[in-house]
Design a protein around this motif. Structure first.
Motif, short mmCIF file in Angstrom:
data_model
loop_
_atom_site.label_atom_id
_atom_site.label_comp_id
_atom_site.label_asym_id
_atom_site.label_seq_id
_atom_site.Cartn_x
_atom_site.Cartn_y
_atom_site.Cartn_z
N GLU A 2 41.63 43.26 23.27
CA GLU A 2 42.02 42.23 22.80
C GLU A 2 42.18 41.27 23.61
O GLU A 2 42.55 40.31 23.64
CB GLU A 2 43.12 43.50 22.44
CG GLU A 2 44.01 42.04 22.47
CD GLU A 2 45.87 42.69 22.19
OE1 GLU A 2 46.81 41.84 22.38
OE2 GLU A 2 45.58 43.47 21.28
N ARG A 3 41.12 40.98 25.25
CA ARG A 3 41.74 41.04 26.27
C ARG A 3 40.81 39.40 26.53
O ARG A 3 41.10 38.29 26.34
CB ARG A 3 42.04 41.06 28.05
CG ARG A 3 42.14 40.66 28.56
CD ARG A 3 42.44 41.09 29.74
NE ARG A 3 42.12 39.97 30.94
CZ ARG A 3 43.36 39.49 31.12
NH1 ARG A 3 44.19 39.15 30.99
NH2 ARG A 3 43.05 38.73 32.69
N VAL A 4 39.78 40.26 26.47
CA VAL A 4 38.36 38.85 25.87
C VAL A 4 38.94 38.68 25.10
O VAL A 4 39.00 36.20 24.82
CB VAL A 4 37.74 39.86 25.89
CG1 VAL A 4 36.04 38.38 25.52
CG2 VAL A 4 37.03 40.31 26.66
N THR A 5 39.24 38.42 23.35
CA THR A 5 39.62 37.73 22.45
C THR A 5 40.45 37.37 22.43
O THR A 5 40.56 35.79 22.21
CB THR A 5 40.04 38.68 21.36
OG1 THR A 5 38.72 39.74 21.27
CG2 THR A 5 40.01 38.00 19.98
N ARG A 6 41.52 37.50 23.10
CA ARG A 6 42.80 36.32 23.49
C ARG A 6 42.37 34.92 24.69
O ARG A 6 42.76 34.30 24.30
CB ARG A 6 44.12 36.96 23.89
CG ARG A 6 45.49 36.35 24.58
CD ARG A 6 46.28 37.26 24.88
NE ARG A 6 46.21 38.27 26.09
CZ ARG A 6 45.88 37.34 26.80
NH1 ARG A 6 46.20 35.90 27.38
NH2 ARG A 6 45.89 38.20 27.96
N LEU A 7 41.74 35.68 25.24
CA LEU A 7 41.37 34.53 26.21
C LEU A 7 40.54 33.18 25.61
O LEU A 7 40.68 32.44 26.31
CB LEU A 7 41.53 35.38 27.82
CG LEU A 7 41.64 35.65 28.38
CD1 LEU A 7 41.38 36.44 30.06
CD2 LEU A 7 43.12 35.24 29.13
N SER A 8 39.63 33.89 25.21
CA SER A 8 38.34 33.41 24.72
C SER A 8 38.81 31.92 23.46
O SER A 8 38.38 31.18 23.69
CB SER A 8 37.14 33.89 23.99
OG SER A 8 37.93 34.90 22.74
N SER A 9 39.99 32.43 22.69
CA SER A 9 40.62 30.74 22.44
C SER A 9 41.44 30.42 22.87
O SER A 9 42.46 29.63 22.19
CB SER A 9 41.02 31.69 20.86
OG SER A 9 41.46 32.85 21.20
N GLU A 10 42.38 30.92 24.22
CA GLU A 10 43.37 29.39 25.29
C GLU A 10 43.24 28.20 25.18
O GLU A 10 43.64 27.18 25.35
CB GLU A 10 43.40 30.64 25.97
CG GLU A 10 42.54 30.16 26.87
CD GLU A 10 42.63 30.79 28.59
OE1 GLU A 10 42.26 30.68 29.64
OE2 GLU A 10 44.04 31.53 28.98
N LYS A 11 41.30 27.57 24.55
CA LYS A 11 41.45 26.37 24.78
C LYS A 11 40.17 26.93 24.36
O LYS A 11 39.00 27.30 24.13
CB LYS A 11 40.84 26.05 26.46
CG LYS A 11 41.05 25.22 27.34
CD LYS A 11 40.76 25.06 28.64
CE LYS A 11 41.52 23.74 29.08
NZ LYS A 11 41.25 23.06 30.03
#
Length: 104
Positions: A2-11
């Protein structure tokens, strides 16, 4: 993870790197910077959950080491070789524009 998914869509453009002095990571971040793209860069060695994220990226990319790993518009593009191939083929800039990372 989940962390990679969340961070990968922050920008619009997100790059996961081992460190900022990795030559391949430097190549990718320099390319985006030269195109006027302000990418979010996450150095896995500085993140307490960096090892877990690295394992997740290795699973997604099917390669080890999995970094640098580039996401554009929240979608995994790949590593340096894939990004450079897209750029040389004239497909990277349209992809960046579609993701809202470039306007020109």
């Amino acid at each position: 993870m989940e962390r990679v998914t969340r961070l990968s869509s922050e920008k619009a453009v997100v790059i996961f790197t081992p460190t900022n002095d990795c030559p391949m990571s430097h190549t990718v971040t320099t390319l985006f910077s030269g195109l006027g793209v302000g990418a979010a860069v996450h150095e896995l060695n500085k993140d307490p959950r960096g090892r877990d994220m690295e394992r997740d990226l290795a699973r997604r990319l099917g390669r080890n080491p999995p970094v640098p790993a580039v996401f554009i518009g929240g979608k995994l593009v790949g590593s340096t070789d894939r990004v450079m191939s897209l750029h040389l083929g004239g497909k990277l800039v349209p992809m960046l524009k579609a993701a809202g990372a470039m306007w020109l």
